[in-house]
Design an enzyme around this catalytic site. Structure first.
Site, PDB file in Angstrom:
ATOM      1  N   HIS A 230      -3.014 -15.263   7.428  1.00  0.00           N
ATOM      2  CA  HIS A 230      -2.533 -13.982   7.637  1.00  0.00           C
ATOM      3  C   HIS A 230      -3.583 -13.102   8.083  1.00  0.00           C
ATOM      4  O   HIS A 230      -3.712 -11.991   8.202  1.00  0.00           O
ATOM      5  CB  HIS A 230      -1.713 -13.565   6.498  1.00  0.00           C
ATOM      6  CG  HIS A 230      -0.556 -14.513   6.226  1.00  0.00           C
ATOM      7  ND1 HIS A 230       0.373 -14.746   6.916  1.00  0.00           N
ATOM      8  CD2 HIS A 230      -0.342 -15.069   4.843  1.00  0.00           C
ATOM      9  CE1 HIS A 230       1.180 -15.687   6.063  1.00  0.00           C
ATOM     10  NE2 HIS A 230       0.916 -15.963   4.865  1.00  0.00           N
TER      11      HIS A 230
ATOM     12  N   PRO B 150       0.856  -1.328  -0.168  1.00  0.00           N
ATOM     13  CA  PRO B 150       0.121  -0.035   0.184  1.00  0.00           C
ATOM     14  C   PRO B 150       0.875   1.299  -0.052  1.00  0.00           C
ATOM     15  O   PRO B 150       1.581   1.589   0.681  1.00  0.00           O
ATOM     16  CB  PRO B 150      -0.697  -0.083   1.240  1.00  0.00           C
ATOM     17  CG  PRO B 150      -0.514  -1.532   1.779  1.00  0.00           C
ATOM     18  CD  PRO B 150       0.617  -2.132   1.237  1.00  0.00           C
ATOM     19  N   GLU B 151       0.601   2.084  -0.945  1.00  0.00           N
ATOM     20  CA  GLU B 151       1.307   3.383  -0.798  1.00  0.00           C
ATOM     21  C   GLU B 151       0.039   4.165  -0.413  1.00  0.00           C
ATOM     22  O   GLU B 151      -1.166   3.804  -0.127  1.00  0.00           O
ATOM     23  CB  GLU B 151       1.608   3.669  -2.288  1.00  0.00           C
ATOM     24  CG  GLU B 151       2.902   2.999  -3.030  1.00  0.00           C
ATOM     25  CD  GLU B 151       4.002   3.757  -3.354  1.00  0.00           C
ATOM     26  OE1 GLU B 151       4.099   5.138  -2.660  1.00  0.00           O
ATOM     27  OE2 GLU B 151       4.892   3.461  -3.767  1.00  0.00           O
TER      28      GLU B 151
ATOM     29  N   ARG C  52      21.928  20.123   0.555  1.00  0.00           N
ATOM     30  CA  ARG C  52      21.789  18.547   1.059  1.00  0.00           C
ATOM     31  C   ARG C  52      22.184  17.791  -0.145  1.00  0.00           C
ATOM     32  O   ARG C  52      21.785  18.149  -1.408  1.00  0.00           O
ATOM     33  CB  ARG C  52      20.293  18.200   1.409  1.00  0.00           C
ATOM     34  CG  ARG C  52      19.738  19.184   2.859  1.00  0.00           C
ATOM     35  CD  ARG C  52      18.564  18.686   3.270  1.00  0.00           C
ATOM     36  NE  ARG C  52      18.519  17.180   3.583  1.00  0.00           N
ATOM     37  CZ  ARG C  52      17.626  16.736   4.330  1.00  0.00           C
ATOM     38  NH1 ARG C  52      16.768  17.372   4.849  1.00  0.00           N
ATOM     39  NH2 ARG C  52      17.720  15.425   4.754  1.00  0.00           N
TER      40      ARG C  52
END
Length: 270
Positions: free
Chosen positions: A91, A2-3, A151
């Site tokens: 599961h 899942p995003e 950065r």
DNA sequence: CGCTGACCCTGACGGC
DNA sequence: TGCCGTCAGGGTCAGC
């Protein structure tokens, strides 16, 4: 996997079935998730009415008067509403039985997810360090530009850092960088303001269209076999290493950045 | 502080 | 066919 779009789709799918209902019972079959599921989760949750189901980053927050249930789906987790009496499968680690008999069922083969009980959720370290939501007006190219100065980390790792912006996983990071024409290996501090504007827009665009497509599979999340929405999405680079670039036809190249598979076009992304 | 890499876990997949 | 190694991936954490 899942995003953010899948988490949001899950929220929209389960929310109408939960809100306003009391929790009748909690069944934990296997509490060995990312962190152990609290032993007392049942005592804490049973009898509580679920007032709202919210999302922050990839966390789902089930609000009750007594506290907040924080759920993360990890890599392989799913949360679905199943009819009363449905036998649990492999599961299916946790069931939350609701007053009307429906069951909120958590399945997670890899057990990377979490179920935590929080009081004063906003102060919890997991939520406190988070950057802005990618679809909020607060998130834009200017923010990326400002936060990236000086950065050296690769721009792809930079946008996947939840302290910078939440919810940009590997798939959508690859896709957004392709749409913005930015080489994922480029140092974050060496990307111009103008290109960060393109990137922020691309991130919003890929996530928004994925959520829209996730919406078309809502009934799967509610009823039966939830299929993540992004499989339906047109992916330009992710999973297409060696295949021709959809813009220029050159073969896409694959590298690893921060332990993540990265696919891009050396010609179109600079 | 910024960055890198190890780690948690199981299932899918490729090579032999 | 089956065994074994490798990879996938979000997020945290230790260490440089």
């Amino acid at each position: 996997m899942p995003e953010l779009p899948e988490v949001e789709t899950t929220r929209r799918g389960v929310s109408p079935h939960c809100c306003g209902q009391r929790v009748r019972r909690v069944i934990v079959r296997d509490g060995r998730l990312r962190w152990p599921v609290p032993e007392r989760l049942g005592e804490l949750l049973e009898g509580q009415p679920i007032q709202a189901v919210e999302r922050r980053a990839k966390y789902l927050l089930f609000r009750t008067p007594g506290g907040t249930l924080l759920v993360h789906l990890g890599m392989s987790g799913s949360l679905r509403v199943v009819a009363p009496g449905q036998a649990p499968g492999k599961h299916d680690h946790i069931d939350i039985l609701l007053a009307d008999g429906a069951c909120l069922r958590y399945n997670d083969p890899r057990r990377f997810g979490c179920f935590l009980w929080l009081q004063g959720a906003e102060q919890h370290p997991l939520l406190q360090q988070l950057g802005p939501e990618p679809l909020s007006p607060e998130f834009d190219g200017e923010l990326l530009y400002r936060r990236s100065r000086g950065r050296s980390v690769a721009v792809k790792s930079f946008i996947m850092n939840a302290a910078v912006v939440v919810g940009v996983g590997n798939i959508y990071a690859n896709e957004a960088l392709f749409l913005a024409g930015i080489d994922p290996r480029r140092a974050a501090g060496r990307v111009s303001r103008a290109r960060y504007r393109l990137l922020a827009d691309a991130i919003k665009q890929v996530l928004t269209s994925a959520i829209e497509q996730g919406g078309t599979t809502l009934r799967d999340f509610v009823g039966g076999d939830g299929k993540p929405g992004y499989f339906a999405q047109q992916l330009h680079v992710y999973g297409r290493s060696g295949h021709p670039c959809k813009h220029c036809g050159a073969p896409l190249r694959e590298v690893r950045l921060g332990q993540r598979t990265t696919v891009f076009c050396v010609t179109c992304q600079r």
